[in-house]
Design a protein around this motif. Structure first.
Motif, mmCIF file in Angstrom:
data_model
loop_
_atom_site.group_PDB
_atom_site.id
_atom_site.type_symbol
_atom_site.label_atom_id
_atom_site.label_comp_id
_atom_site.label_asym_id
_atom_site.label_seq_id
_atom_site.Cartn_x
_atom_site.Cartn_y
_atom_site.Cartn_z
ATOM 1 N N THR A 96 0.815 -1.212 0.000
ATOM 2 C CA THR A 96 0.000 0.000 0.000
ATOM 3 C C THR A 96 0.854 1.269 0.000
ATOM 4 O O THR A 96 1.001 1.921 1.039
ATOM 5 N N PRO A 97 1.402 1.655 -1.142
ATOM 6 C CA PRO A 97 2.134 2.922 -1.218
ATOM 7 C C PRO A 97 1.184 4.105 -1.388
ATOM 8 O O PRO A 97 0.126 3.995 -2.014
ATOM 9 N N ARG A 98 1.561 5.241 -0.812
ATOM 10 C CA ARG A 98 0.829 6.491 -0.998
ATOM 11 C C ARG A 98 1.853 7.580 -1.314
ATOM 12 O O ARG A 98 2.954 7.605 -0.763
ATOM 13 N N PHE A 99 1.456 8.517 -2.208
ATOM 14 C CA PHE A 99 2.353 9.598 -2.623
ATOM 15 C C PHE A 99 1.725 10.931 -2.243
ATOM 16 O O PHE A 99 0.571 11.209 -2.564
ATOM 17 N N SER A 100 2.487 11.750 -1.558
ATOM 18 C CA SER A 100 1.990 13.005 -1.009
ATOM 19 C C SER A 100 1.587 13.983 -2.106
ATOM 20 O O SER A 100 2.403 14.378 -2.947
ATOM 21 N N ILE A 101 0.329 14.383 -2.117
ATOM 22 C CA ILE A 101 -0.132 15.418 -3.046
ATOM 23 C C ILE A 101 0.439 16.768 -2.641
ATOM 24 O O ILE A 101 0.782 17.592 -3.485
ATOM 25 N N ASP A 102 0.588 16.993 -1.337
ATOM 26 C CA ASP A 102 1.212 18.230 -0.854
ATOM 27 C C ASP A 102 2.622 18.353 -1.415
ATOM 28 O O ASP A 102 3.037 19.426 -1.866
ATOM 29 N N GLY A 103 3.367 17.244 -1.381
ATOM 30 C CA GLY A 103 4.727 17.264 -1.894
ATOM 31 C C GLY A 103 4.793 17.418 -3.399
ATOM 32 O O GLY A 103 5.660 18.114 -3.931
ATOM 33 N N LEU A 104 3.873 16.768 -4.118
ATOM 34 C CA LEU A 104 3.846 16.859 -5.582
ATOM 35 C C LEU A 104 3.552 18.283 -6.048
ATOM 36 O O LEU A 104 4.101 18.752 -7.041
ATOM 37 N N THR A 105 2.667 18.948 -5.333
ATOM 38 C CA THR A 105 2.275 20.305 -5.735
ATOM 39 C C THR A 105 3.142 21.384 -5.100
ATOM 40 O O THR A 105 3.108 22.538 -5.528
ATOM 41 N N GLY A 106 3.906 21.001 -4.061
ATOM 42 C CA GLY A 106 4.705 22.001 -3.358
ATOM 43 C C GLY A 106 3.880 22.959 -2.541
ATOM 44 O O GLY A 106 4.321 24.064 -2.234
ATOM 45 N N LYS A 107 2.655 22.530 -2.170
ATOM 46 C CA LYS A 107 1.755 23.404 -1.411
ATOM 47 C C LYS A 107 1.273 22.706 -0.149
ATOM 48 O O LYS A 107 1.174 21.481 -0.096
ATOM 49 N N ASP A 108 0.969 23.503 0.848
ATOM 50 C CA ASP A 108 0.375 22.998 2.071
ATOM 51 C C ASP A 108 -1.132 22.920 1.867
ATOM 52 O O ASP A 108 -1.822 23.939 1.835
ATOM 53 N N LEU A 109 -1.647 21.696 1.713
ATOM 54 C CA LEU A 109 -3.067 21.500 1.429
ATOM 55 C C LEU A 109 -3.847 21.103 2.676
ATOM 56 O O LEU A 109 -4.981 20.637 2.570
ATOM 57 N N SER A 110 -3.252 21.266 3.836
ATOM 58 C CA SER A 110 -3.933 20.902 5.076
ATOM 59 C C SER A 110 -5.186 21.755 5.268
ATOM 60 O O SER A 110 -5.230 22.929 4.892
ATOM 61 N N ILE A 111 -6.191 21.127 5.827
ATOM 62 C CA ILE A 111 -7.433 21.828 6.095
ATOM 63 C C ILE A 111 -8.068 21.201 7.333
ATOM 64 O O ILE A 111 -8.281 19.985 7.395
ATOM 65 N N GLY A 112 -8.340 22.006 8.338
ATOM 66 C CA GLY A 112 -8.899 21.483 9.566
ATOM 67 C C GLY A 112 -7.989 20.416 10.168
ATOM 68 O O GLY A 112 -6.781 20.607 10.281
ATOM 69 N N PRO A 113 -8.546 19.255 10.530
ATOM 70 C CA PRO A 113 -7.729 18.189 11.117
ATOM 71 C C PRO A 113 -6.904 17.406 10.089
ATOM 72 O O PRO A 113 -6.042 16.616 10.464
ATOM 73 N N VAL A 114 -7.174 17.598 8.785
ATOM 74 C CA VAL A 114 -6.436 16.875 7.745
ATOM 75 C C VAL A 114 -5.094 17.571 7.515
ATOM 76 O O VAL A 114 -5.042 18.717 7.069
ATOM 77 N N SER A 115 -4.005 16.872 7.829
ATOM 78 C CA SER A 115 -2.684 17.493 7.763
ATOM 79 C C SER A 115 -1.967 17.255 6.444
ATOM 80 O O SER A 115 -1.044 17.994 6.100
ATOM 81 N N GLU A 116 -2.379 16.232 5.677
ATOM 82 C CA GLU A 116 -1.689 15.925 4.416
ATOM 83 C C GLU A 116 -2.575 15.034 3.551
ATOM 84 O O GLU A 116 -3.324 14.191 4.067
ATOM 85 N N TRP A 117 -2.475 15.206 2.218
ATOM 86 C CA TRP A 117 -3.262 14.421 1.267
ATOM 87 C C TRP A 117 -2.349 13.539 0.419
ATOM 88 O O TRP A 117 -1.197 13.900 0.154
#
Length: 275
Positions: A96-117
């Protein structure tokens, strides 16, 4: 269709400029010996068994990876009716690999309790043989990390969720070579109490809820399936621990027959190394 989807995804990722995103870097490798009491079996009576498991967890830059490999019946102490003729060396694995969307876009996409996508993927596999035996499932979707405030009696070290669409390649001859259903997954773990000498009580768990499957109800197949496992573990040190696990099962293997709705418990001893 699945190959085209994966090819497009790999091209899109390779063409993206990877932003520097390193919240933490580690690799944990763990070996476990687990005695299971009444393993659920959607195709016959439940059985006791002892399995050996190797699992690993890695976070490096954009990659958030978890995997495990289970080797069933290592002491040949069970007949294991659901293992499709390979009782002596039945192997089940998930990757089960996951790749950070925050890292791919270079943006902090955190919202509320969600810290990373994350872009999330899971592959299920077993080594059973026969014309209608083997298992190969692909799950593709989106995931995240959720920050849970520290509670009075426990602290979450991680809490993550994933929502997948499911592609069934092989499924023991049932509803194969098609997109069929979805899965919602939760995984979590943390600390209950830490002693001054370094020992501690910890907890972990996961929930898999499959839903929306197009199955044949006339053959006792179901459109959903739920497995919810919770584990309490006593860590003697950073490497060695023992555990008790209880798992709730409803329509195990997406069937409603035999012991598919029987819950089970297990006891384990674990040795882990962090790199």
């Amino acid at each position: 269709m699945l190959k085209k989807f994966l090819l497009i995804g790999s091209i899109a990722i390779s063409a993206t400029t990877f932003a520097k995103y390193e919240p933490w870097n580690f690799t944990v490798l763990e070996g476990s010996l687990v005695k299971s009491n009444y393993l659920p079996d959607g195709w016959g009576p439940s059985k006791k068994e002892t399995l050996f498991e190797i699992q690993g967890s890695t976070r490096y830059n954009l990659l958030d990876l978890y995997w495990f490999i289970d080797r069933s019946n290592v002491f040949k102490d069970s007949s294991l009716s659901d293992k499709n003729g390979v009782d002596d060396n039945y192997t089940y694995a998930e990757f089960t690999p996951r790749f950070s969307i925050d890292g791919l876009t270079g943006k902090d996409l955190s919202i509320g309790p969600v810290s990373e996508w994350f872009i999330a993927y899971q592959f299920d596999y077993d080594n059973s043989k026969g014309d209608y035996a083997s298992l190969r499932k692909h799950y593709i979707g989106v995931g995240n990390y959720i920050s849970i405030p520290e509670l009075k009696y426990m602290k979450f070290d991680y809490f993550k969720t994933n929502l997948y669409a499911r592609y069934v390649d092989r499924n023991y001859g049932r509803d194969e070579d098609q997109w069929n259903g979805y899965m919602f997954n939760i995984a979590y773990g943390g600390t209950i109490y830490r002693f001054e000498n370094g020992m501690k009580f910890g907890f972990s768990g996961w929930l898999d809820y499959d839903f929306g499957a197009k199955n044949d109800s006339s053959s006792k197949q179901t459109h959903d399936s739920l497995q919810w496992q919770n584990q309490v573990r006593f860590f003697l040190n950073n490497n060695l621990s023992v555990s008790y696990t209880y798992q709730i099962n409803n329509h195990f293997s997406q069937v409603d027959k035999d012991s598919s709705n029987r819950n089970n418990e297990s006891f384990g001893i674990h040795y882990a190394i962090m790199f």
